[in-house]
Design a protein around this motif. Structure first.
Motif, short mmCIF file in Angstrom:
data_model
loop_
_atom_site.label_atom_id
_atom_site.label_comp_id
_atom_site.label_asym_id
_atom_site.label_seq_id
_atom_site.Cartn_x
_atom_site.Cartn_y
_atom_site.Cartn_z
N GLN A 45 0.83 -1.21 0.00
CA GLN A 45 0.00 0.00 0.00
C GLN A 45 0.86 1.26 0.00
OE1 GLN A 45 -3.57 0.16 -0.18
NE2 GLN A 45 -2.87 2.19 -0.79
N ILE A 46 1.88 1.26 0.82
CA ILE A 46 2.78 2.42 0.87
C ILE A 46 3.42 2.67 -0.48
CG2 ILE A 46 4.96 3.28 1.79
CD1 ILE A 46 4.18 1.93 4.46
N LEU A 47 3.96 1.64 -1.08
CA LEU A 47 4.64 1.83 -2.36
C LEU A 47 3.67 2.23 -3.47
CD1 LEU A 47 7.29 -0.97 -1.97
CD2 LEU A 47 7.69 1.50 -1.96
N ASN A 48 2.45 1.73 -3.43
CA ASN A 48 1.42 2.18 -4.38
C ASN A 48 1.10 3.65 -4.14
OD1 ASN A 48 1.23 -0.34 -5.61
ND2 ASN A 48 -0.47 -0.99 -4.31
N ASN A 49 0.98 4.05 -2.88
CA ASN A 49 0.72 5.45 -2.55
C ASN A 49 1.85 6.34 -3.05
OD1 ASN A 49 -1.64 4.70 -1.19
ND2 ASN A 49 -0.72 4.85 0.83
N ASP B 251 14.81 -3.26 -11.12
CA ASP B 251 15.90 -2.95 -12.05
C ASP B 251 16.71 -1.74 -11.60
OD1 ASP B 251 15.15 -5.01 -13.80
OD2 ASP B 251 13.63 -3.73 -14.70
N HIS B 252 16.14 -0.99 -10.72
CA HIS B 252 16.75 0.26 -10.26
C HIS B 252 16.75 0.23 -8.74
CE1 HIS B 252 17.18 4.51 -9.40
NE2 HIS B 252 16.02 4.52 -8.82
N TYR B 253 17.92 0.33 -8.16
CA TYR B 253 18.04 0.23 -6.71
C TYR B 253 18.49 1.57 -6.12
CZ TYR B 253 18.16 -4.72 -7.94
OH TYR B 253 17.87 -5.94 -8.45
N PRO B 254 17.53 2.32 -5.57
CA PRO B 254 17.95 3.57 -4.91
C PRO B 254 18.71 3.27 -3.62
CG PRO B 254 15.59 3.20 -4.61
CD PRO B 254 16.09 2.10 -5.51
N ALA B 255 19.43 4.26 -3.13
CA ALA B 255 20.04 4.12 -1.81
C ALA B 255 18.91 3.96 -0.81
CB ALA B 255 20.87 5.37 -1.50
N ARG B 256 19.16 3.24 0.28
CA ARG B 256 18.10 2.99 1.26
C ARG B 256 18.66 2.90 2.67
NH1 ARG B 256 14.68 -2.46 0.93
NH2 ARG B 256 16.47 -3.31 2.03
N ASN C 251 11.30 -6.60 2.47
CA ASN C 251 12.28 -6.55 1.39
C ASN C 251 11.80 -7.29 0.15
OD1 ASN C 251 14.84 -5.34 0.90
ND2 ASN C 251 15.70 -7.40 0.77
N GLU C 252 11.08 -8.39 0.33
CA GLU C 252 10.54 -9.12 -0.82
C GLU C 252 9.54 -8.28 -1.59
OE1 GLU C 252 9.07 -12.92 0.54
OE2 GLU C 252 11.06 -13.49 1.29
N VAL C 253 8.66 -7.57 -0.88
CA VAL C 253 7.70 -6.69 -1.55
C VAL C 253 8.43 -5.52 -2.19
CG1 VAL C 253 5.72 -5.16 -1.21
CG2 VAL C 253 5.84 -7.34 0.01
N TYR C 254 9.32 -4.90 -1.45
CA TYR C 254 10.09 -3.75 -1.93
C TYR C 254 10.81 -4.09 -3.23
CZ TYR C 254 13.50 0.14 -1.49
OH TYR C 254 14.28 1.25 -1.69
N SER C 255 11.39 -5.28 -3.31
CA SER C 255 12.14 -5.68 -4.50
C SER C 255 11.25 -5.86 -5.73
CB SER C 255 12.94 -6.96 -4.23
OG SER C 255 12.08 -8.06 -4.07
N GLN C 256 9.95 -6.03 -5.54
CA GLN C 256 9.03 -6.09 -6.68
C GLN C 256 8.83 -4.71 -7.30
OE1 GLN C 256 5.47 -7.90 -5.13
NE2 GLN C 256 6.55 -9.74 -4.52
N TYR C 257 8.99 -3.66 -6.51
CA TYR C 257 8.81 -2.30 -6.98
C TYR C 257 10.12 -1.70 -7.48
CZ TYR C 257 4.13 -2.30 -5.00
OH TYR C 257 2.81 -2.59 -4.72
N PHE C 258 11.23 -2.15 -6.94
CA PHE C 258 12.55 -1.69 -7.35
C PHE C 258 13.34 -2.90 -7.82
CE2 PHE C 258 11.26 1.45 -4.12
CZ PHE C 258 11.39 2.62 -4.85
N LEU D 82 8.90 5.53 -9.96
CA LEU D 82 9.87 4.92 -9.06
C LEU D 82 11.27 4.85 -9.68
CD1 LEU D 82 7.77 2.02 -7.47
CD2 LEU D 82 8.39 4.23 -6.44
N GLU D 83 11.36 4.89 -10.99
CA GLU D 83 12.66 4.91 -11.66
C GLU D 83 13.45 6.17 -11.34
OE1 GLU D 83 14.34 2.63 -13.71
OE2 GLU D 83 12.82 1.27 -12.92
N ASP D 84 12.77 7.22 -10.90
CA ASP D 84 13.42 8.49 -10.58
C ASP D 84 13.86 8.59 -9.12
OD1 ASP D 84 12.99 9.76 -13.20
OD2 ASP D 84 10.87 9.61 -12.67
N VAL D 85 13.55 7.58 -8.33
CA VAL D 85 13.86 7.59 -6.91
C VAL D 85 15.36 7.36 -6.71
CG1 VAL D 85 13.47 6.46 -4.68
CG2 VAL D 85 11.56 6.83 -6.27
#
Length: 126
Positions: A52-56, A97-102, A88-95, A68-71
């Motif tokens: 939900q957070i990542l969709n928001n 190909d592109h891994y921002p600093a975290r 992390n498993e959910v997060y990796s579905q949204y990022f 999200l590619e611009d993050v």
């Protein structure tokens, strides 16, 4: 330099005196996003809350003309780092190909007793 408040009805309204995001020049800074849908309902469980957070956040970025590619940076606040792998498993579905600093930190409590909150910084490509 003037800044612009970014607001969308596709993500929950701020629950206090702050903006969903602020655009300044080519950067967008989001407020911490909670796992609340646009109707104000808090999602349950770390998987659903992370989604939900990542969709928001996607909706807020879209309102600013970004994705999200611009993050370039995310900060994740969790009340239980034992749930890190599930997040992390959910997060990796949204990022994927592109891994921002975290940065990920454990906190004692979040608003509305959410399990997770995420904020980010995105940069418009010029």
């Amino acid at each position: 330099m003037s800044h612009i408040a970014i607001t969308t009805t596709k993500a929950p309204s701020a629950i206090g005196p702050y903006s969903q995001a602020i655009a300044l020049e080519n950067a967008v800074y989001t407020s911490g996003m909670l796992p609340i849908d646009a109707e104000g309902k808090l999602k349950e469980g770390i998987v659903d809350q992370t989604q939900q957070i990542l969709n928001n956040l996607q909706a807020v970025l879209a309102e600013a003309g970004l994705s999200l590619e611009d993050v370039i940076k995310t900060t994740v606040f969790m009340t239980d780092l034992e749930q890190f792998q599930q997040m992390n498993e959910v997060y990796s579905q949204y990022f994927s190909d592109h891994y921002p600093a975290r940065t990920t930190v454990e906190v004692s409590r979040l608003p509305r007793d959410a399990k997770i909150e995420i904020e980010l910084i995105a940069i418009k490509r010029i």
